[in-house]
Design a protein around this motif. Sequence first.
Motif, PDB file in Angstrom:
ATOM      1  N   PHE A 111      28.757  31.324 -28.113  1.00 44.11           N
ATOM      2  CA  PHE A 111      28.525  32.760 -28.070  1.00 44.11           C
ATOM      3  C   PHE A 111      29.751  33.563 -28.477  1.00 44.11           C
ATOM      4  O   PHE A 111      30.878  33.110 -28.337  1.00 44.11           O
ATOM      5  CB  PHE A 111      28.097  33.194 -26.664  1.00 44.11           C
ATOM      6  CG  PHE A 111      26.797  32.599 -26.232  1.00 44.11           C
ATOM      7  CD1 PHE A 111      25.593  33.163 -26.623  1.00 44.11           C
ATOM      8  CD2 PHE A 111      26.768  31.463 -25.447  1.00 44.11           C
ATOM      9  CE1 PHE A 111      24.387  32.601 -26.235  1.00 44.11           C
ATOM     10  CE2 PHE A 111      25.575  30.897 -25.045  1.00 44.11           C
ATOM     11  CZ  PHE A 111      24.379  31.467 -25.442  1.00 44.11           C
ATOM     12  N   ALA A 112      29.491  34.776 -28.947  1.00 40.77           N
ATOM     13  CA  ALA A 112      30.537  35.739 -29.252  1.00 40.77           C
ATOM     14  C   ALA A 112      30.051  37.114 -28.796  1.00 40.77           C
ATOM     15  O   ALA A 112      28.932  37.509 -29.111  1.00 40.77           O
ATOM     16  CB  ALA A 112      30.841  35.756 -30.746  1.00 40.77           C
ATOM     17  N   LEU A 118      25.797  40.748 -28.537  1.00 38.48           N
ATOM     18  CA  LEU A 118      26.041  39.358 -28.214  1.00 38.48           C
ATOM     19  C   LEU A 118      25.450  38.504 -29.332  1.00 38.48           C
ATOM     20  O   LEU A 118      24.323  38.735 -29.758  1.00 38.48           O
ATOM     21  CB  LEU A 118      25.388  39.011 -26.871  1.00 38.48           C
ATOM     22  CG  LEU A 118      25.519  37.573 -26.381  1.00 38.48           C
ATOM     23  CD1 LEU A 118      26.979  37.214 -26.115  1.00 38.48           C
ATOM     24  CD2 LEU A 118      24.686  37.377 -25.119  1.00 38.48           C
ATOM     25  N   LEU A 119      26.249  37.535 -29.793  1.00 42.53           N
ATOM     26  CA  LEU A 119      25.808  36.652 -30.878  1.00 42.53           C
ATOM     27  C   LEU A 119      25.882  35.207 -30.419  1.00 42.53           C
ATOM     28  O   LEU A 119      26.731  34.837 -29.619  1.00 42.53           O
ATOM     29  CB  LEU A 119      26.706  36.817 -32.103  1.00 42.53           C
ATOM     30  CG  LEU A 119      26.857  38.219 -32.662  1.00 42.53           C
ATOM     31  CD1 LEU A 119      27.987  38.266 -33.681  1.00 42.53           C
ATOM     32  CD2 LEU A 119      25.554  38.666 -33.284  1.00 42.53           C
ATOM     33  N   GLU A 148      26.154  31.745 -32.586  1.00 41.58           N
ATOM     34  CA  GLU A 148      26.297  31.206 -33.943  1.00 41.58           C
ATOM     35  C   GLU A 148      25.920  32.262 -34.973  1.00 41.58           C
ATOM     36  O   GLU A 148      25.118  32.039 -35.881  1.00 41.58           O
ATOM     37  CB  GLU A 148      25.476  29.926 -34.081  1.00 41.58           C
ATOM     38  CG  GLU A 148      25.963  28.840 -33.131  1.00 41.58           C
ATOM     39  CD  GLU A 148      25.075  27.618 -33.102  1.00 41.58           C
ATOM     40  OE1 GLU A 148      23.982  27.615 -33.719  1.00 41.58           O
ATOM     41  OE2 GLU A 148      25.473  26.648 -32.430  1.00 41.58           O
ATOM     42  N   ASP A 149      26.479  33.451 -34.820  1.00 34.68           N
ATOM     43  CA  ASP A 149      26.326  34.607 -35.718  1.00 34.68           C
ATOM     44  C   ASP A 149      24.930  35.217 -35.734  1.00 34.68           C
ATOM     45  O   ASP A 149      24.638  36.058 -36.572  1.00 34.68           O
ATOM     46  CB  ASP A 149      26.762  34.263 -37.150  1.00 34.68           C
ATOM     47  CG  ASP A 149      28.243  33.940 -37.224  1.00 34.68           C
ATOM     48  OD1 ASP A 149      29.020  34.595 -36.501  1.00 34.68           O
ATOM     49  OD2 ASP A 149      28.619  33.045 -37.996  1.00 34.68           O
ATOM     50  N   GLN A 150      24.074  34.823 -34.816  1.00 33.39           N
ATOM     51  CA  GLN A 150      22.728  35.399 -34.713  1.00 33.39           C
ATOM     52  C   GLN A 150      22.654  36.262 -33.453  1.00 33.39           C
ATOM     53  O   GLN A 150      23.096  35.848 -32.393  1.00 33.39           O
ATOM     54  CB  GLN A 150      21.660  34.301 -34.651  1.00 33.39           C
ATOM     55  CG  GLN A 150      21.600  33.440 -35.894  1.00 33.39           C
ATOM     56  CD  GLN A 150      21.286  34.261 -37.138  1.00 33.39           C
ATOM     57  OE1 GLN A 150      20.372  35.074 -37.144  1.00 33.39           O
ATOM     58  NE2 GLN A 150      22.078  34.060 -38.179  1.00 33.39           N
ATOM     59  N   PRO A 151      22.077  37.472 -33.564  1.00 29.94           N
ATOM     60  CA  PRO A 151      21.994  38.355 -32.399  1.00 29.94           C
ATOM     61  C   PRO A 151      21.153  37.760 -31.270  1.00 29.94           C
ATOM     62  O   PRO A 151      20.131  37.118 -31.509  1.00 29.94           O
ATOM     63  CB  PRO A 151      21.309  39.611 -32.939  1.00 29.94           C
ATOM     64  CG  PRO A 151      21.388  39.515 -34.418  1.00 29.94           C
ATOM     65  CD  PRO A 151      21.513  38.068 -34.765  1.00 29.94           C
TER      66      PRO A 151
END
Length: 95
Positions: free
Chosen positions: A21-22, A30-31, A33-36
């Motif tokens: 997560f990021a 919140l992402l 693997e770069d997906q929302p």
Amino acid sequence: MKAEASTGTSMSTMVYRFGPFALDLDSFRLLREDQPVPVSPQSLDVLSHLVRRPSRLVTKDELFQALWPDVIVTDNALTRAVSDLRRALIRDQHG
């Protein structure tokens, strides 16, 4: 959970990374693997407050003061935000 903060080079973007997560504070999302990951704004507020305080116990009172300083809210508001966040993280990890 170990969160790691990073800033972009071209713009000062604050992103906290933990596991897959990021949490992008500039775009407030919140992402995984770069997906929302769909999550409520209140849940993002809770997560943002927590990742900025790694390895420290954050009390319920502190969360209320930080997230709703001049508003009278019940414990249910915080319970709902945390539950929403947990559901999003677990659902996203397990499909």
